[in-house]
Design an enzyme around this catalytic site. Structure first.
Site, PDB file in Angstrom:
ATOM      1  N   SER A 167       3.648   3.602   2.728  1.00 56.15           N
ATOM      2  CA  SER A 167       3.963   3.588   4.155  1.00 56.15           C
ATOM      3  C   SER A 167       2.798   4.221   4.908  1.00 56.15           C
ATOM      4  CB  SER A 167       5.288   4.316   4.406  1.00 56.15           C
ATOM      5  OG  SER A 167       5.659   4.236   5.771  1.00 56.15           O
ATOM      6  N   HIS A 194       4.768  -0.854   4.184  1.00 52.45           N
ATOM      7  CA  HIS A 194       5.498  -0.919   5.451  1.00 52.45           C
ATOM      8  C   HIS A 194       4.525  -1.323   6.557  1.00 52.45           C
ATOM      9  CE1 HIS A 194       8.477   2.322   3.778  1.00 52.45           C
ATOM     10  NE2 HIS A 194       8.528   1.179   3.112  1.00 52.45           N
ATOM     11  N   ASP A 290      11.536   5.608   0.549  1.00 45.87           N
ATOM     12  CA  ASP A 290      11.517   4.259  -0.018  1.00 45.87           C
ATOM     13  C   ASP A 290      10.813   4.294  -1.380  1.00 45.87           C
ATOM     14  OD1 ASP A 290      11.901   1.512  -0.198  1.00 45.87           O
ATOM     15  OD2 ASP A 290       9.988   1.059   0.781  1.00 45.87           O
TER      16      ASP A 290
END
Length: 350
Positions: A167, A194, A290
């Site tokens: 991310s 992401h 995540d």
């Protein structure tokens, strides 16, 4: 104890955008806009006088553009930078990330203070960057050199799947990893970074130029081959289908259960189902958690989990979550991860 106030400098040549961003930032608890600048020269002066903790940065500006500003800032007074750039400036965004920007937000040409999507994304990323640990550029201000590709047999079945979740800070981390992976890697590499839609194709092309492997944005029905790197399209998720001898890609839309997209958890779980113990999961810098649930599935099948260490993570949220769940087999600084991936793939053939 309350966290200290986060001071923000807003840099944009549009007076309307400066006002809109300032209004949005002013509504975030614990955040205060301490100064606004219309170009890089003015911003550099304000960095020293206002001492911001975080900077939001437009790239296309008169007198001194965002790139020049970033080079000087990172050399003299490095701090987290969140690029606010239009959808039309995809290449510019990744150049800025290479220069040291921590993350970016894609904005429309005219930014309205009532834009809820931008407001929510801005809030999420500003609060994540409060914990930024590393702001030095991955490639010292220049794009990674183009590396030669070594042809591999067509449709060679991968011996393993390397699945990567990232991310905030991930684009630069992935550039470094891709530049270090060997051309003879007998695995397919699948990436869930992401990222908004419309950016992942450009990102894939940039990764491809700096890698000995073949990098591209994944498409529905893609066959997997050793030496391929497939990047999940933005705002969707990627799953594996089929069998280990004939694996394919499925691109799936976001569901109500997906807190983050592309989803590392969904990618990891599907890879574990197909490749079982021949999965190497890699969790890089990023906010929140995540990848943790997906790592549980990988470990249940006997796969391996590599995690970026705190010392090189821009935001340590995702790696920390995996470590605290006691799922990490190896915790490594960024510069050791590419060689560790290659070692893990070779170990599967012993």
């Amino acid at each position: 104890m309350n966290e200290p106030e986060l001071k923000v400098l807003v840099v944009d040549d549009s007076a309307m955008n400066r006002r809109s961003l300032s209004d949005m930032l002013g509504k975030i608890d614990g955040v205060r806009v301490v100064a606004r600048a219309a170009n890089g020269e003015e911003a550099l002066r304000l960095v020293h006088s206002a001492e911001p903790d975080l900077i939001t940065l437009d790239l296309e500006m008169p007198r001194m553009d965002g790139f020049t500003f970033l080079r000087i800032l990172m050399a003299k007074a490095p701090r987290p930078v969140l690029v606010i750039s239009s959808y039309a400036q995809k290449e510019n965004v990744f150049k800025a990330l290479e220069l040291g920007a921590a993350d970016f937000i894609a904005k429309p040409d005219v930014l309205a203070p009532t834009d809820e999507h931008i407001k929510n994304e801005l809030t999420q990323k500003v609060l994540a960057l409060r914990a930024v640990r590393r702001v030095k550029p991955a490639f010292a201000g220049s794009a990674p050199p183009a590396l030669p590709k070594v042809p591999s047999p067509p449709h060679s079945v991968p011996r393993a799947a390397v699945v990567i979740a990232a991310s905030t800070g991930g684009p630069s981390a992935l550039m470094e990893i891709m530049s270090g992976l060997p051309a003879d890697l007998r695995a397919v590499v699948l990436v869930a970074q992401h990222m908004p839609d419309k950016f992942t194709r450009t990102f894939s092309e940039r990764l491809d130029r700096g890698s000995r492997l073949r990098v591209r944005e994944a498409e529905e029905g893609d066959k997997l081959a050793a030496g391929d790197v497939l990047v999940c399209p933005g705002m969707k998720s990627m799953e594996l289908r089929g069998t280990m001898m004939d694996p394919t890609i499925a691109i799936v839309p976001r569901t109500d259960e997906d807190r983050f997209v592309p989803s590392g958890d969904r990618l990891f779980r599907s890879a574990a189902t197909i490749f079982r113990r021949r999965v190497i999961a890699v969790v890089l810098t990023g906010m929140a958690d995540d990848g943790t649930e997906g790592c549980k599935a990988v470990k249940a099948e006997g796969g391996r989990v590599l995690v970026e260490s705190e010392e090189t993570s821009v935001v340590f949220g995702m790696p920390r979550s995996v470590i605290e769940a006691k799922l990490a087999d190896r915790i490594l600084p960024l510069h050791q991860i590419a060689s560790a991936i290659a070692e893990e793939v070779r170990a599967l053939d012993r």
